[in-house]
Design an enzyme around this catalytic site. Structure first.
Site, PDB file in Angstrom:
ATOM      1  CE1 TYR A   1      96.290 110.428  19.206  1.00  0.00           C
ATOM      2  CE2 TYR A   1      98.540 108.955  18.108  1.00  0.00           C
ATOM      3  CZ  TYR A   1      96.611 109.288  18.312  1.00  0.00           C
ATOM      4  OH  TYR A   1      95.644 108.756  17.848  1.00  0.00           O
TER       5      TYR A   1
ATOM      6  CG  PHE B   1      79.571  95.729  38.442  1.00  0.00           C
ATOM      7  CD1 PHE B   1      77.962  96.388  39.197  1.00  0.00           C
ATOM      8  CD2 PHE B   1      79.855  96.540  37.201  1.00  0.00           C
ATOM      9  CE1 PHE B   1      78.739  97.085  39.636  1.00  0.00           C
ATOM     10  CE2 PHE B   1      79.602  98.761  37.233  1.00  0.00           C
ATOM     11  CZ  PHE B   1      78.862  98.294  38.876  1.00  0.00           C
ATOM     12  CB  THR B   2      75.390  97.310  36.134  1.00  0.00           C
ATOM     13  OG1 THR B   2      76.185  98.644  36.727  1.00  0.00           O
ATOM     14  CG2 THR B   2      74.276  97.424  37.166  1.00  0.00           C
TER      15      THR B   2
ATOM     16  CG  ASP C   1      84.881  92.731  37.605  1.00  0.00           C
ATOM     17  OD1 ASP C   1      86.216  93.792  38.055  1.00  0.00           O
ATOM     18  OD2 ASP C   1      84.308  93.520  37.088  1.00  0.00           O
TER      19      ASP C   1
ATOM     20  CE  LYS D   1      85.060 101.135  40.365  1.00  0.00           C
ATOM     21  NZ  LYS D   1      84.521 101.712  39.243  1.00  0.00           N
TER      22      LYS D   1
ATOM     23  NE  ARG E   1      74.330  99.807  42.240  1.00  0.00           N
ATOM     24  CZ  ARG E   1      73.962  99.773  40.752  1.00  0.00           C
ATOM     25  NH1 ARG E   1      75.852  99.218  41.012  1.00  0.00           N
ATOM     26  NH2 ARG E   1      73.567 100.307  40.078  1.00  0.00           N
TER      27      ARG E   1
ATOM     28  CG  PHE F   1      71.095 102.058  37.556  1.00  0.00           C
ATOM     29  CD1 PHE F   1      71.463 100.728  36.817  1.00  0.00           C
ATOM     30  CD2 PHE F   1      72.971 102.947  37.562  1.00  0.00           C
ATOM     31  CE1 PHE F   1      72.256 100.330  36.355  1.00  0.00           C
ATOM     32  CE2 PHE F   1      73.756 102.570  36.878  1.00  0.00           C
ATOM     33  CZ  PHE F   1      73.568 101.421  36.589  1.00  0.00           C
TER      34      PHE F   1
HETATM   35  C1  P61 Z   1      80.510 101.434  40.382  1.00  0.00           C
HETATM   36  F1  P61 Z   1      75.887 102.916  39.505  1.00  0.00           F
HETATM   37  N1  P61 Z   1      81.919 100.628  39.766  1.00  0.00           N
HETATM   38  O1  P61 Z   1      80.534 100.675  41.188  1.00  0.00           O
HETATM   39  P1  P61 Z   1      83.632 101.981  35.500  1.00  0.00           P
HETATM   40  N2  P61 Z   1      83.394  96.239  37.374  1.00  0.00           N
HETATM   41  C2  P61 Z   1      83.362  96.625  38.799  1.00  0.00           C
HETATM   42  C3  P61 Z   1      82.931  97.815  39.250  1.00  0.00           C
HETATM   43  O2  P61 Z   1      82.283  97.909  40.351  1.00  0.00           O
HETATM   44  C4  P61 Z   1      82.971  98.521  38.411  1.00  0.00           C
HETATM   45  C5  P61 Z   1      83.454  98.282  36.561  1.00  0.00           C
HETATM   46  C6  P61 Z   1      83.361  97.153  36.400  1.00  0.00           C
HETATM   47  C7  P61 Z   1      81.248 102.038  39.716  1.00  0.00           C
HETATM   48  C8  P61 Z   1      80.906 102.494  38.577  1.00  0.00           C
HETATM   49  C9  P61 Z   1      79.804 102.505  38.487  1.00  0.00           C
HETATM   50  O3  P61 Z   1      75.645 100.768  37.419  1.00  0.00           O
HETATM   51  C10 P61 Z   1      76.949 101.045  37.767  1.00  0.00           C
HETATM   52  O4  P61 Z   1      85.608 102.450  35.399  1.00  0.00           O
HETATM   53  C11 P61 Z   1      83.267  95.171  39.415  1.00  0.00           C
HETATM   54  O5  P61 Z   1      83.381 102.628  36.116  1.00  0.00           O
HETATM   55  O6  P61 Z   1      83.920 101.664  33.670  1.00  0.00           O
HETATM   56  C12 P61 Z   1      82.185 100.084  37.940  1.00  0.00           C
HETATM   57  O7  P61 Z   1      83.834 100.623  35.482  1.00  0.00           O
HETATM   58  C13 P61 Z   1      83.286  99.634  35.590  1.00  0.00           C
HETATM   59  C14 P61 Z   1      78.432 102.472  39.201  1.00  0.00           C
HETATM   60  C15 P61 Z   1      79.178 101.091  36.964  1.00  0.00           C
HETATM   61  C16 P61 Z   1      76.973 102.088  39.205  1.00  0.00           C
HETATM   62  C17 P61 Z   1      77.880 100.831  37.013  1.00  0.00           C
HETATM   63  O8  P61 Z   1      80.142 102.199  41.422  1.00  0.00           O
END
Ligand code: P61
Length: 465
Positions: A71, A123-124, A214, A257, A381, A448
């Site tokens: 832990y 970003f979303t 980011d 990623k 997107r 979305f």
């Molecule tokens: C993606 F449809 N991305 O691109 P988490 N910053 C950035 C990202 O690209 C990102 C995160 C923070 C995704 C997953 C995803 O609207 C969406 O590990 C530049 O996913 O929490 C994530 O990181 C967040 C898909 C997120 C989406 C939001 O596919």
């Protein structure tokens, strides 16, 4: 043209099969024409996202076996901390379950009610976390980024005139921090130059503003710097990364990623105050400060993946596989965002389906049609992702209305790229027969992911909403 040679060989495979045309039609209807709601087993080639979909290496799987699931004080945390120090150069790290966990802690710590966060395109999840913390995100990316045809080599760059105007208009005390994304996702995976990062730092120093990156796709961004920016042609990727990070006060990182893993995230900083505040919050929202929502084995995979994902030969293959798909589509006259970005090829849905009005959701329509036609899953997107204006409640229609073909890392072969390109080129030839969609269910946040649609029949120019 040929696809790039893979710098690995395949040890384990997972079978996939293409569902019948009848099943594909049923499946997309059952999913409310939203590719997020499709079942994975109904998908042949999954280009929904590059997030958490990488194939891990034998080295990473070996690391999973030495997961220390204590832990507190797991040794894998310290391996992760060391990897972040070595590859990115930050001193302090706070682990989180994934990127948005880090966004939550970082953005809440730095944002006060009514403040502004300038960023190179939204970003979303970043936007929603800034808003939940009481702030507003304002786009300060260069105009070139909003034009799919513009070939600027660093379309992710910050526009200094826009940034400075914003600071002068509102006063520096109204700016929470300046947020810079690497390989800007919503712009098409477009990189930021080293020079731009350096100059953002200088400008922010003048106003005593913090700069938070980011860094989610920073290794891919570093590859583009090496490929395109004078003076970096022979610089090791890790040196490029460390210089990039030196221009920030901290970062949030979705490990899903560039770290080549299926889950994980962290924030990192050299600022003791940010570290102490976020470390205080992590125990409330994520887990103890030496695991933050990850298993020990997951932290080990991230630690090893961060190092592997920064290897030049791997990145060269990675970027060129994405580019290969882009080139094939271009040869077939399919309108895509140029230049091809780091993690995905983006189709310009407004040019693909010019007969559809914006309220008929061209990108949503196109992503569901691509699936029905070929079993390839992609992602909208555009306006559905952007959502509604916080004040007027009206739909926002961003200039970019795109479909993203996101390439998981080390997962698909060049033949999969060829199948995808051929199917989309065939669909492009019958594009005039594609009817639009009507939104029939709309969730309040990040709509979305769960929105549902119905297909209209021709003629569908009548707007109901
Ligand atoms: C993606 F449809 N991305 O691109 P988490 N910053 C950035 C990202 O690209 C990102 C995160 C923070 C995704 C997953 C995803 O609207 C969406 O590990 C530049 O996913 O929490 C994530 O990181 C967040 C898909 C997120 C989406 C939001 O596919």
């Amino acid at each position: 043209m040929k696809g790039p040679v893979e710098p690995f060989k395949i040890k384990v495979i997972e079978s996939v099969k293409i569902p019948s045309e009848k099943r594909r039609m049923e499946a997309i209807r059952e999913a409310g024409f939203n590719t997020f709601l499709l079942l994975s087993e109904d998908v042949f080639i999954d280009l929904l996202t590059d997030s958490g979909t990488s194939a891990m290496s034998d080295n990473q799987w070996a690391g999973m076996m030495i997961g220390d699931e204590a832990y507190a004080g797991s040794k894998n945390f310290f391996n992760l901390e060391k990897a972040v120090q070595d590859v990115l150069g930050y001193k302090y790290i706070v682990p989180t379950h994934q990127g948005r966990g880090a966004e939550h802690l970082m953005y809440k710590t730095l944002t006060n009610e009514g403040q502004i966060v300038p960023r190179n395109m939204y970003f979303t999840t970043s936007k929603v976390h800034v808003e939940l913390a009481g702030g507003t995100m304002v786009d300060v990316i260069i105009d070139n980024a909003h034009d799919p045809e513009n070939g600027h080599p660093f379309k992710g760059n910050i526009d200094f005139k826009k940034l400075e105007k914003l600071i002068e208009e509102h006063g520096p005390e109204k700016i929470a921090f300046v947020n810079v994304e690497m390989d800007v996702n919503m712009a098409g995976g477009q990189p930021v130059s080293m020079q731009n990062l350096r100059e953002v730092r200088e400008l922010c120093n003048n106003y005593k503003l913090k700069v938070i990156f980011d860094t989610t796709r920073s290794s891919e961004n570093a590859y583009f710097i090496r490929e395109r920016e004078k003076g970096y042609e022979n610089t090791p990727i890790v040196d490029i990364l460390r210089e990039m990070m030196s221009y920030s006060d901290g970062c949030i990182y979705s490990s899903k990623k560039d770290c080549l893993v299926n889950i994980g995230g962290f924030l990192a900083t050299n600022d003791k105050d940010i570290f102490q505040k976020t470390r205080g919050m992590v125990v409330v929202y994520e887990g103890l400060h030496t695991y933050g929502g990850m298993a020990g084995r997951d932290m080990e995979a991230v630690a090893r993946g961060l190092r592997e994902g920064a290897q030049y030969e791997y990145l060269k293959y990675r970027i060129n596989q994405v580019r290969y798909l882009g080139e094939l589509l271009k040869e077939g006259n399919v309108p895509i965002v140029k230049p091809v970005g780091g993690h995905a090829v983006f189709i310009d849905a407004l040019k693909f389906l010019p007969h559809l009005p914006r309220e008929r959701w061209p990108a949503q329509t196109l992503s569901s049609e691509i699936y029905a036609d070929s079993g390839v899953r992609t992602m909208e997107r555009g306006a559905i992702s952007k959502g509604r204006d916080k004040i007027t409640g009206k739909n926002i229609f961003p200039k970019l209305e795109l479909v993203r073909l996101t390439i998981p890392r080390r997962v698909y072969t060049n033949t999969h790229m060829e199948y995808t390109a051929e199917s989309i080129i065939n669909l492009y030839e019958k594009k005039d027969t594609i009817p639009g969609l009507k939104m029939v269910f709309e969730p309040e946040y990040l709509r979305f992911f769960q929105a549902r649609f119905e297909q209209l029949s021709f003629p569908q120019q009548v707007i109901y909403s």
